[in-house]
Design an enzyme around this catalytic site. Structure first.
Site, mmCIF file in Angstrom:
data_model
loop_
_atom_site.group_PDB
_atom_site.id
_atom_site.type_symbol
_atom_site.label_atom_id
_atom_site.label_comp_id
_atom_site.label_asym_id
_atom_site.label_seq_id
_atom_site.Cartn_x
_atom_site.Cartn_y
_atom_site.Cartn_z
ATOM 1 N N CYS A 55 0.792 -1.169 -0.066
ATOM 2 C CA CYS A 55 0.092 0.020 0.128
ATOM 3 C C CYS A 55 0.964 1.142 0.028
ATOM 4 O O CYS A 55 1.405 1.702 1.047
ATOM 5 C CB CYS A 55 -0.839 0.105 1.312
ATOM 6 S SG CYS A 55 -1.987 1.428 1.260
ATOM 7 N N CYS A 111 -0.376 4.243 2.145
ATOM 8 C CA CYS A 111 -0.279 4.007 3.501
ATOM 9 C C CYS A 111 1.115 4.159 3.915
ATOM 10 O O CYS A 111 1.276 4.853 5.082
ATOM 11 C CB CYS A 111 -0.588 2.524 3.945
ATOM 12 S SG CYS A 111 -2.383 2.017 3.638
ATOM 13 N N ASP A 112 2.067 3.826 3.349
ATOM 14 C CA ASP A 112 3.581 3.362 3.670
ATOM 15 C C ASP A 112 4.358 4.363 3.213
ATOM 16 O O ASP A 112 5.533 4.545 3.604
ATOM 17 C CB ASP A 112 4.008 2.121 3.618
ATOM 18 C CG ASP A 112 3.216 1.190 4.528
ATOM 19 O OD1 ASP A 112 2.361 1.751 5.456
ATOM 20 O OD2 ASP A 112 2.851 0.216 4.103
#
Lengths: 296, 97
Positions: free
Chosen positions: A130, A133-134
């Protein structure tokens, strides 16, 4: 006894529940991971009509609230089996057994892994599925994205705005995305596209430090974002439901399966185009087929 | 109930006895937001803390968190096990022996 149990609360399952509740059917959605499915990982949706730029979490929450307000019930449980009885079906979860006249399977798909030996250990230690996300954890660092589809290309574009350098690694010579996205990718000075290459080794010392390609070239990267598509999630159904050679449920645009009263919707069935709009479309079709079945 | 880590109250976790779940998350992360009702369920029978990595980047660095959602299970104030990504209640509670 429910009229319909929907297994999987992604866009396909949630949309089916809306159609079913508008026909006053008693509906239970079951999903162990909450609602939304894969779309919650998407930062920006630009290919769904009427909602340009919406983020995946808001999109999923909107459908979920719509379904809830119409009276769909929801259980956060893991389904372990389904049983086809003479005049009803059973859905077994870790804690309960639910009965329903019909079932819609909308279990979607999960991320495909590279299947390298130390891959699982490195998730969260340099490996990610992701980018939105990261990505921020890799600010000003060098990273790689593996994959050649729209998700991989979107991830590479997103990361190019955060990271120092982004390698996009793809196994053949064709990137599959809209021309606009590919043009944006190619305009980024800090993105290097490496085609016809596979990753053969993840080099790590606690955290990922480098990746080795099949030509033995080593790329020093702190992060590797894996975007090589999905695999279906249908093992628990395989004794009852016909699957194709890739594990998808055999079906067509009618969303029926080999078992009467069990329907299928979304990414988990055989189909050519797996998109948000085809998932919600399947939800509507499966629900309508279900309603016809229940009313006869 | 989930306790939010703020104003350097992480010592509560370091000094805790038994098991405590710490959920590293961020407001802009979809899977993290989806995990929060699952953590609420877990909090009914366990001690659960939440760390917003944007507000507590020193903790994310200290615990080498570079992917979220990341749930670290502490045992007697020390990291015991961790889980990365959106997981079910059973998977997360399964980290407890």
């Amino acid at each position: 006894m429910y009229d319909v149990i929907i297994i999987g609360a992604g866009p396909a399952g949630l949309t089916a529940s809306i159609y079913l509740r508008r026909n006053k059917k008693k509906v239970l959605l079951i999903d162990a991971l909450g609602y939304g499915g894969q779309i919650i990982n998407t930062k920006r949706i630009d290919n769904y009509p009427a909602t340009p730029g919406i983020d995946g979490f808001t999109f999923a929450t909107n459908i979920y609230n719509q379904a809830k307000d119409l009276g769909a019930e929801f259980a956060m449980e893991t389904v372990t089996n389904i049983i086809n009885k003479d005049d009803y079906k059973e859905v077994i979860t870790k804690d309960n057994t639910y009965k329903a006249k019909t079932i819609i399977i909308a279990t979607g798909a999960k991320n495909r892994h590279l299947n390298l030996p130390n891959e699982k250990d490195l998730i969260g230690k340099g490996l990610s599925f992701c980018a939105t996300c990261d990505g921020n954890f890799y600010k000003d660092m060098d990273v790689a994205v593996v994959g050649g589809g729209r998700v991989a290309i979107d991830d590479a574009i997103y990361l190019s705005n955060i990271c120092n350098k982004v390698y996009l690694i793809h196994r053949n010579d064709t990137l599959k995305a809209d021309k606009e996205e590919i043009d944006t990718l190619r305009s980024k000075d800090n993105v290097e596209i490496i085609l016809n290459s596979n990753i053969k080794e993840l080099i790590a010392n606690n955290n990922l430090e480098a990746i080795k390609l099949d030509n033995n070239k080593e790329l020093k990267v702190n992060g590797l974002f894996i975007a090589i598509g999905q695999v279906p999630n249908n093992d628990i159904f395989k004794d009852l439901i016909d699957l194709d050679e890739y594990g998808y449920i055999k079906s067509d645009e009618n969303c029926t399966t080999n078992i009467k009263g069990i329907f299928v919707a979304g990414d988990t069935r055989t189909k050519e185009l797996r998109q948000l709009v085809t998932a919600t479309s399947d939800g509507a079709i499966a629900a309508t087929k279900c309603i016809n079945y229940l009313n006869n | 109930m989930i306790k939010e880590i703020e104003n350097n109250n992480f010592n509560e976790v370091r000094e805790s006895k038994g098991y405590a779940f710490v959920d590293f998350n961020a407001t802009w992360c979809g899977p993290c937001r989806m995990l929060s009702p699952i953590m609420e369920e877990i909090a009914k029978s366990n001690t659960v803390y939440a760390v917003d990595v944007d507000l507590n980047d020193e903790l994310a660095t200290e615990f080498n968190v570079n992917a979220i959602p990341c749930v670290i299970l502490f045992k007697d104030g020390k990291e015991y096990k961790r889980s990365v990504g959106l997981k079910t209640k059973e998977e997360l509670e399964g980290m407890i022996d």
